[in-house]
Design a protein around this motif. Structure first.
Motif, PDB file in Angstrom:
ATOM      1  N   LYS A 483      28.950 -35.365  91.327  1.00 43.09           N
ATOM      2  CA  LYS A 483      30.122 -35.642  92.002  1.00 43.09           C
ATOM      3  C   LYS A 483      29.360 -37.289  92.772  1.00 43.09           C
ATOM      4  O   LYS A 483      30.083 -38.402  92.741  1.00 43.09           O
ATOM      5  N   GLY A 484      28.313 -37.148  93.308  1.00 47.68           N
ATOM      6  CA  GLY A 484      27.715 -38.099  94.098  1.00 47.68           C
ATOM      7  C   GLY A 484      26.995 -39.202  93.450  1.00 47.68           C
ATOM      8  O   GLY A 484      26.687 -40.191  93.756  1.00 47.68           O
ATOM      9  N   GLY A 485      26.688 -38.707  91.815  1.00 47.29           N
ATOM     10  CA  GLY A 485      25.933 -39.802  91.149  1.00 47.29           C
ATOM     11  C   GLY A 485      24.766 -40.737  91.708  1.00 47.29           C
ATOM     12  O   GLY A 485      24.002 -40.215  92.208  1.00 47.29           O
ATOM     13  N   ASP A 486      24.814 -42.057  91.524  1.00 45.87           N
ATOM     14  CA  ASP A 486      23.526 -42.658  91.995  1.00 45.87           C
ATOM     15  C   ASP A 486      23.511 -42.928  93.419  1.00 45.87           C
ATOM     16  O   ASP A 486      22.824 -43.294  94.038  1.00 45.87           O
ATOM     17  N   LYS A 487      24.592 -42.084  94.081  1.00 43.42           N
ATOM     18  CA  LYS A 487      24.522 -42.045  95.489  1.00 43.42           C
ATOM     19  C   LYS A 487      23.735 -41.177  96.400  1.00 43.42           C
ATOM     20  O   LYS A 487      23.412 -40.946  97.679  1.00 43.42           O
ATOM     21  N   MET A 488      23.248 -40.002  95.240  1.00 47.29           N
ATOM     22  CA  MET A 488      22.698 -39.026  95.922  1.00 47.29           C
ATOM     23  C   MET A 488      21.218 -39.373  96.379  1.00 47.29           C
ATOM     24  O   MET A 488      20.696 -40.215  95.823  1.00 47.29           O
ATOM     25  N   PRO A 489      20.613 -38.730  97.151  1.00 52.04           N
ATOM     26  CA  PRO A 489      19.458 -38.889  97.703  1.00 52.04           C
ATOM     27  C   PRO A 489      18.266 -38.801  96.424  1.00 52.04           C
ATOM     28  O   PRO A 489      18.432 -37.863  95.552  1.00 52.04           O
ATOM     29  N   LYS A 490      17.213 -39.387  96.489  1.00 54.85           N
ATOM     30  CA  LYS A 490      16.309 -39.154  95.693  1.00 54.85           C
ATOM     31  C   LYS A 490      15.435 -38.002  96.101  1.00 54.85           C
ATOM     32  O   LYS A 490      15.372 -37.450  97.425  1.00 54.85           O
ATOM     33  N   ILE A 491      14.887 -37.155  95.226  1.00 48.84           N
ATOM     34  CA  ILE A 491      14.118 -35.882  95.538  1.00 48.84           C
ATOM     35  C   ILE A 491      12.742 -36.068  95.166  1.00 48.84           C
ATOM     36  O   ILE A 491      12.231 -36.436  94.280  1.00 48.84           O
ATOM     37  N   PHE A 492      11.914 -35.410  96.038  1.00 49.01           N
ATOM     38  CA  PHE A 492      10.458 -35.386  96.111  1.00 49.01           C
ATOM     39  C   PHE A 492      10.171 -33.893  96.122  1.00 49.01           C
ATOM     40  O   PHE A 492      10.755 -33.060  96.855  1.00 49.01           O
ATOM     41  N   TYR A 493       8.808 -33.752  95.752  1.00 52.66           N
ATOM     42  CA  TYR A 493       8.209 -32.222  96.182  1.00 52.66           C
ATOM     43  C   TYR A 493       6.941 -32.362  96.487  1.00 52.66           C
ATOM     44  O   TYR A 493       6.054 -33.257  96.016  1.00 52.66           O
ATOM     45  N   VAL A 494       6.599 -31.929  97.939  1.00 54.37           N
ATOM     46  CA  VAL A 494       5.233 -32.259  98.495  1.00 54.37           C
ATOM     47  C   VAL A 494       4.492 -31.044  98.587  1.00 54.37           C
ATOM     48  O   VAL A 494       5.013 -29.987  98.718  1.00 54.37           O
TER      49      VAL A 494
END
Ligand code: OXD
Ligand code: MN
Length: 601
Positions: A483-494
């Motif tokens: 639904k959010g497409g390219d407006k979704m947050p970027k995801i990281f793993y720390v």
């Protein structure tokens, strides 16, 4: 004001019948409707002090602050006694304990029958989120614990103002909580920390938005607004209504140029969310401010982005390890108007816990025994907690109570991993990010009873908090991404917790984690480079600012190492973990796993 019976300050018929019907079962001596006033807080404090549950700390050290010690058998959330009671067992999924609602209610009614005899039933109207905000949700807790009332005053917005907003609506979560220690029969006299340690039940009825908790007075078992409402029940509401209720801190990151980005981060309990949420960055010119330290409710805004609010009003933080180095802003937040549970008590009437800045020559430990630094036990319980008002945090962001929430640019996942997992990787897209969250694992901490140090999969840090089938929860993530497409947050793993083979920490953590936040910010604005690796995008050489930091090249290499052999083992473990979800595992996640295997071989 006393805690004697008060008349109901509402004409809401549904609420009145909830209270009347529950009282007929619980049989308290009186019913008291909480108004949320500071005067009421003092009345609760006095009730606790009179009962021996609490004492006031030295007002010169910690003004208006309470010191509480629980029963040693009631010190943490009890995941094995926590149930999701939906009509179909399959809807609870493999990660939750399940009981049929009717059967569980029968069992609970047996325990609840007369369980408040000799006690007052407190009715707590509370709002998760700013009172009256369109995104806030209202709940009512019926409890026999003044400790719960006092903590709820700090952790949520409580009182008459909430009833005014609720008016005649029946849209509220119904919570019942009892410590399970009626003052009748052989138990005529009260205990400092009454509970029914053998019979704890933390039960949730997501379909009817109810929570029934019995036997424990501690933390998430008893402060029902937090884990029970804002995560387990809210996750189901979020699924039904198209939003997200997540176990995430929210922070505001400001660059030296004054640009702002908001980051949410999901780490399992006691893995440093509070520390990250209010850190003092070591990177020159960067600023971190706090929106929340434990829970995020995220909804789509009109611009299609995800906006987050912190539904809570306070911090229920892990005390041991908190000090002016690790978290000066938490130390400042808890300087007054706070509750301390299961800490040590110093001779001058202050609190002490492990790794505090100064160690006293002696104190009384959380089990009321004399303690000195050379004795071979800790002064505080490893899950000792402070409850402190969020408004007292020196770096609370101005917009922390903005009912519209804040737009999230990045989501971080992470856990405690001594090996295998590099300092930071980035998902290539939302589906890959969902895969990273779904396959997240961490070594177990003291926030829940049992199994300390064991590695367990804790998807999105929601393992103990998702109120429905986790396979459906993953699907919800995938659907929101679509639904959010390219407006979704970027995801990281720390991973702040990687160690060398010799057991040495490879990364200093705490304020130095701002270097990773800076990189995340720069990835979001497109000004930092990343390179591909089999497990995700990794910082290009020099993309993480290490200036002024003394990390040996060999340590850095070890910290960022991706060992294909180790990762092939990880894929086997993920496969087993995913198998638990059967045909509810979204095809997108099996495809991600296959693609990872392909990249590793
Ligand atoms: C908490 C927890 O108390 O996650 O926040 O256990
Ligand atoms: Mn938590």
């Amino acid at each position: 004001m006393t805690t004697a019976e008060t008349t109901a300050p509402t004409t809401n018929a549904k609420l009145l019948s909830f209270v009347e019907e529950s009282a007929a079962m619980l049989k308290p001596d009186g019913i008291y409707w909480c108004d949320g006033s500071t005067e009421e807080y003092q009345v609760m404090a006095k009730a606790m002090v009179d009962a021996g549950t609490a004492m006031w700390l030295n007002p010169d050290k910690k003004p208006n602050s309470l010191f509480v010690r629980s029963d040693p058998a009631d010190v943490a959330r009890v995941e094995d006694r926590t149930y999701i009671c939906c009509e179909n067992e399959a809807d609870a999924g493999p990660t939750n304990n399940w009981k049929a609602p009717a059967e569980c209610k029968e069992l609970m009614k047996g325990l609840y029958d007369g369980c408040m005899a000799g006690r007052t039933l407190y009715v707590i109207p509370y709002s998760m989120g700013p009172v009256g905000s369109p995104i806030a949700k209202i709940g009512i807790i019926l409890t026999d614990s003044p400790y719960v009332v006092a903590n709820m005053h700090i952790m949520a917005r409580v009182g008459t103002a909430v009833l005014d907003v609720l008016a005649g609506s029946e849209d509220f979560v119904r919570g019942i909580h009892s410590v399970g220690y009626p003052l009748t029969g052989p138990k005529q006299s009260d205990l400092p920390w009454p509970c029914d340690a053998e019979n704890k039940y933390i039960t949730h009825y997501p379909e009817t938005r109810e929570i029934w908790s019995y036997g424990s007075g501690y933390g998430g078992n008893a402060l029902l607004g937090k884990k029970c409402h804002a995560l387990r029940i809210a996750s189901v509401q979020a699924r039904d209504e198209g939003w997200m209720a997540e176990h995430m801190l929210i922070l505001k990151l400001t660059s030296p140029a004054g640009e702002v980005k908001y980051v949410a981060a999901a780490f399992p309990s006691a893995c440093g969310k509070t520390n990250l949420a209010m850190m003092n960055p070591t990177v020159e010119g960067w600023k971190v401010e706090t929106i929340g330290d434990d829970i995020a409710w995220m909804k789509f805004g009109d611009d299609g982005r995800l906006y987050a609010i912190n539904p809570e009003a306070g911090f229920f933080g892990v005390a041991p390890g908190t000090n002016y180095d690790s978290n000066p802003n938490a130390m400042e937040s808890l300087k007054s108007n706070s509750v301390f549970t299961n800490c040590g008590l110093t001779p001058d009437g202050d609190v002490y816990w492990e790794e505090m800045d100064e160690t006293p020559e002696s104190c009384v430990d959380w089990l009321r025994r004399p303690w000195t630094p050379d004795c071979d036990r800790t002064a505080s319980h490893p899950n000792a907690r402070f409850t402190a008002p969020a408004a007292q945090c020196p770096v609370i962001a101005d917009e922390w109570e903005d009912p519209a929430g804040v737009p999230i640019s990045a989501i971080l996942f992470g856990g405690r991993r001594a090996s295998t997992q590099p300092l930071v990787i980035e998902a290539t897209d939302w589906e890959h990010g969902t895969f990273l969250g779904a396959s997240m694992s961490s070594e177990k901490t003291a926030a829940a009873s049992g199994g300390l140090g064991q590695l367990r999969f804790d998807p999105m840090a929601m393992l103990p908090f998702c109120g429905y089938h986790m396979g459906d929860y993953f699907k919800h993530w995938i659907e929101l991404g679509a639904k959010g497409g390219d407006k979704m947050p970027k995801i990281f793993y720390v991973n702040w917790f990687r160690k060398s083979p010799e057991g040495k920490w490879l990364w200093p953590g705490f304020g130095e984690n701002s270097r990773v936040l800076k990189y995340v910010f720069e990835r979001c604005e497109g000004s930092a480079d990343a390179v591909e690796s089999p497990i995700g995008l990794m910082p290009a050489e020099g993309a993480i600012d290490l200036s002024g930091l003394d990390v040996a090249d060999a340590d850095w290499a070890e910290l960022m190492k991706v060992d294909k052999g180790e990762w092939l083992e990880v894929t086997k473990a993920i496969e087993e973990h995913f198998a638990k979800f059967g045909d509810k595992l979204p095809a997108e996640l099996s495809a991600q796993l296959d693609a990872l295997k392909g990249r590793l071989s």
